[in-house]
Design a protein around this motif. Structure first.
Motif, PDB file in Angstrom:
ATOM      1  N   ARG A 173       0.833  -1.208   0.000  1.00  0.00           N
ATOM      2  CA  ARG A 173       0.000   0.000   0.000  1.00  0.00           C
ATOM      3  C   ARG A 173       0.866   1.254   0.000  1.00  0.00           C
ATOM      4  O   ARG A 173       0.423   2.316  -0.423  1.00  0.00           O
ATOM      5  CB  ARG A 173      -0.940  -0.008   1.205  1.00  0.00           C
ATOM      6  N   ALA A 174       2.089   1.141   0.478  1.00  0.00           N
ATOM      7  CA  ALA A 174       3.014   2.278   0.476  1.00  0.00           C
ATOM      8  C   ALA A 174       3.726   2.365  -0.867  1.00  0.00           C
ATOM      9  O   ALA A 174       3.999   1.346  -1.513  1.00  0.00           O
ATOM     10  CB  ALA A 174       4.038   2.131   1.590  1.00  0.00           C
ATOM     11  N   VAL A 175       4.006   3.570  -1.302  1.00  0.00           N
ATOM     12  CA  VAL A 175       4.790   3.792  -2.518  1.00  0.00           C
ATOM     13  C   VAL A 175       5.896   4.796  -2.217  1.00  0.00           C
ATOM     14  O   VAL A 175       5.793   5.606  -1.301  1.00  0.00           O
ATOM     15  CB  VAL A 175       3.922   4.321  -3.688  1.00  0.00           C
ATOM     16  N   ASN A 177       8.485   7.948  -3.575  1.00  0.00           N
ATOM     17  CA  ASN A 177       8.321   9.171  -4.370  1.00  0.00           C
ATOM     18  C   ASN A 177       9.696   9.691  -4.744  1.00  0.00           C
ATOM     19  O   ASN A 177      10.554   9.868  -3.871  1.00  0.00           O
ATOM     20  CB  ASN A 177       7.582  10.240  -3.562  1.00  0.00           C
ATOM     21  N   ILE A 335       8.401   7.491   1.519  1.00  0.00           N
ATOM     22  CA  ILE A 335       7.017   7.045   1.428  1.00  0.00           C
ATOM     23  C   ILE A 335       6.091   8.133   1.963  1.00  0.00           C
ATOM     24  O   ILE A 335       6.531   9.095   2.572  1.00  0.00           O
ATOM     25  CB  ILE A 335       6.802   5.734   2.206  1.00  0.00           C
ATOM     26  N   ASP A 337       1.991   9.836   0.947  1.00  0.00           N
ATOM     27  CA  ASP A 337       1.354  10.559  -0.170  1.00  0.00           C
ATOM     28  C   ASP A 337       1.006  11.973   0.282  1.00  0.00           C
ATOM     29  O   ASP A 337      -0.132  12.276   0.619  1.00  0.00           O
ATOM     30  CB  ASP A 337       0.095   9.805  -0.620  1.00  0.00           C
ATOM     31  N   TYR A 338       2.028  12.838   0.297  1.00  0.00           N
ATOM     32  CA  TYR A 338       1.817  14.217   0.736  1.00  0.00           C
ATOM     33  C   TYR A 338       1.698  15.149  -0.468  1.00  0.00           C
ATOM     34  O   TYR A 338       2.348  14.949  -1.496  1.00  0.00           O
ATOM     35  CB  TYR A 338       2.975  14.666   1.629  1.00  0.00           C
ATOM     36  N   GLN A 339       0.888  16.176  -0.312  1.00  0.00           N
ATOM     37  CA  GLN A 339       0.587  17.067  -1.429  1.00  0.00           C
ATOM     38  C   GLN A 339       1.826  17.773  -1.957  1.00  0.00           C
ATOM     39  O   GLN A 339       1.976  17.967  -3.172  1.00  0.00           O
ATOM     40  CB  GLN A 339      -0.460  18.087  -0.999  1.00  0.00           C
ATOM     41  N   LYS A 341       4.745  16.709  -2.336  1.00  0.00           N
ATOM     42  CA  LYS A 341       5.484  15.845  -3.253  1.00  0.00           C
ATOM     43  C   LYS A 341       4.862  15.871  -4.646  1.00  0.00           C
ATOM     44  O   LYS A 341       5.559  15.892  -5.651  1.00  0.00           O
ATOM     45  CB  LYS A 341       5.515  14.417  -2.706  1.00  0.00           C
ATOM     46  N   ARG A 342       3.533  15.870  -4.678  1.00  0.00           N
ATOM     47  CA  ARG A 342       2.840  15.942  -5.974  1.00  0.00           C
ATOM     48  C   ARG A 342       3.124  17.273  -6.652  1.00  0.00           C
ATOM     49  O   ARG A 342       3.348  17.334  -7.864  1.00  0.00           O
ATOM     50  CB  ARG A 342       1.325  15.787  -5.782  1.00  0.00           C
ATOM     51  N   THR A 348       5.931   8.336  -8.528  1.00  0.00           N
ATOM     52  CA  THR A 348       5.856   7.256  -7.553  1.00  0.00           C
ATOM     53  C   THR A 348       6.491   5.980  -8.115  1.00  0.00           C
ATOM     54  O   THR A 348       6.569   5.792  -9.323  1.00  0.00           O
ATOM     55  CB  THR A 348       4.400   6.953  -7.158  1.00  0.00           C
TER      56      THR A 348
END
Length: 392
Positions: A173-175, A177, A335, A337-339, A341-342, A348
């Motif tokens: 479930r973790a990815v 970045n 790891i 999913d923080y904004q 990073k996007r 990813t």
């Protein structure tokens, strides 16, 4: 966690070894102490390509702090070629007691983003060898109930057979970045679009109005302690505001990071870098290096003063400029999913989990874990299961 010695007497008398002879290259898997594991990590530095989390400057502090005492004791499994004794790989492991089972995990204790073995020169070069390698590890751990490896990094180009040593693994479930800078940071920012570039320029101007922007690589015991202490304080405050359970300011974790810094900065492995506007601190980054890869492990910024101007982003871009000039091209944001990073254009990459029951008790726990994962991906099934259990 419970001490390894209470779970496997074979660890102390070196009887836990297995040799497989199914053709190809046979392997012998032998348990080893945590100190021997760190020695193997030191021996392999510069010999073979390694994950940053296999560095002796990472594993040594892990053994000294989080991997001993109340949290249990680390141990290792070293796999060698039986033909000549050359190291093929070594696994930093720990045992947890879960649902009545002795579960073997990677020794990561919540601080290691990705898990990978220490790679030796005899690491499998083919899928067939990888299966034998895996069988040797599994047999060496036969005294336990369950193998549960999480966040496995399987995409290392130097080791194409790496995925095959984890048969039956599945997507985590973790990815991860990652940002790859092929030219300059300025070019990278420009490629993210005119709007993004103008926003970065605007934020830098507002922060620089307080004073010239100065990037400093912390050096010297006092400066390092002050910089990292400021980073810790800001992170702790931010998590406290969210109400989330935050553990990194607990004494053992604080000791771990300071031990990594004490070992890693002189070795060129760890970095604590701050950005200031004049005499006022803006942000700080703590990370580790492995070849041309820099892994950002902790980042903090003074959002109370500059929150509207993305001080964390400006700090990270400044750090990237510094390190690109020194040959770093890959910036691993870890790891989560923080904004931010996007917004920085991070790509990813997948990680893998492995669950292998070794006893009937382990099989029952493995089935429960897999069922929970399936329910998590199927909200309708989860609601039905909750109703059956009387939770809805």
């Amino acid at each position: 966690m419970i001490p390894i010695a209470t779970l496997t007497p074979a660890l102390d008398d070196r009887q836990a070894s297995v040799t497989l002879r199914r053709g190809g290259a046979p392997y012998c898997a032998v348990t080893c102490t945590a100190d021997e594991l760190v020695s193997l990590a030191a021996e392999m530095q510069g010999v073979t390509e390694q994950s940053a989390f296999s560095s002796p400057c990472w594993l040594g502090p892990l053994v000294e702090t989080l991997g001993s005492g109340a949290r249990g004791r680390m141990f290792g499994v070293a796999v060698r070629s039986e033909a000549d004794g050359t190291l093929a790989g070594a696994f930093p492991l720990a045992v947890t007691r879960e649902r009545g089972c002795n579960v073997v995990r990677f020794a990561e204790f919540g601080v290691t983003d990705y898990t990978a073995p220490i790679f030796g020169p005899a690491f499998p070069a083919s899928a067939a060898e990888a299966h034998q390698f895996y069988d040797a590890i599994r047999a060496a751990l036969a005294g336990y109930d369950l193998i549960r490896f999480e966040r496995l990094q399987t995409d290392l180009k130097a080791y194409p057979a790496l995925p095959a040593i984890y048969p039956g693994s599945f997507a985590s479930r973790a990815v991860g970045n990652v940002i790859v800078v092929t030219d300059s940071v300025q070019s990278y920012v420009a490629d993210l679009g005119r709007k993004f570039r103008k926003e970065v320029d605007r934020c830098k101007r507002h922060i620089a109005a307080t004073g010239p922007l100065v990037l400093e690589r912390a050096a010297g015991e006092e400066r390092i302690a002050a910089a990292f202490g400021w980073l810790e304080q800001l992170q702790s405050q931010r998590w406290e505001e969210t109400g989330a359970n935050y553990r990194l300011d607990e004494p053992a974790y604080a000791q771990f990071y300071r031990a990594v810094i004490a070992c890693g900065i002189p070795a060129g492995f760890a970095e604590v870098i701050t950005l200031s506007a004049g005499e006022v601190l803006v942000g700080a980054v703590f990370g580790v290096r492995s070849g041309d890869r820099f892994i950002v492990l902790r980042i903090a910024s003074d959002d109370a003063q500059w929150g509207r101007f993305s001080p964390g982003r400006i700090t990270l871009l400044a750090v990237m400029e510094l390190l690109v000039a020194e040959g770093v091209r890959t910036f691993d944001l870890g790891i989560g999913d923080y904004q931010f990073k996007r917004r920085l254009g991070a790509d990813t990459f997948g990680l893998a989990d492995l669950i292998v029951p070794l006893t009937w008790k382990g099989a029952a726990v493995a089935a429960a874990i897999r069922a929970k994962r399936v329910l998590a991906r199927q909200p309708a099934l989860k609601r039905l299961a909750d109703r059956v259990r009387g939770r809805a």
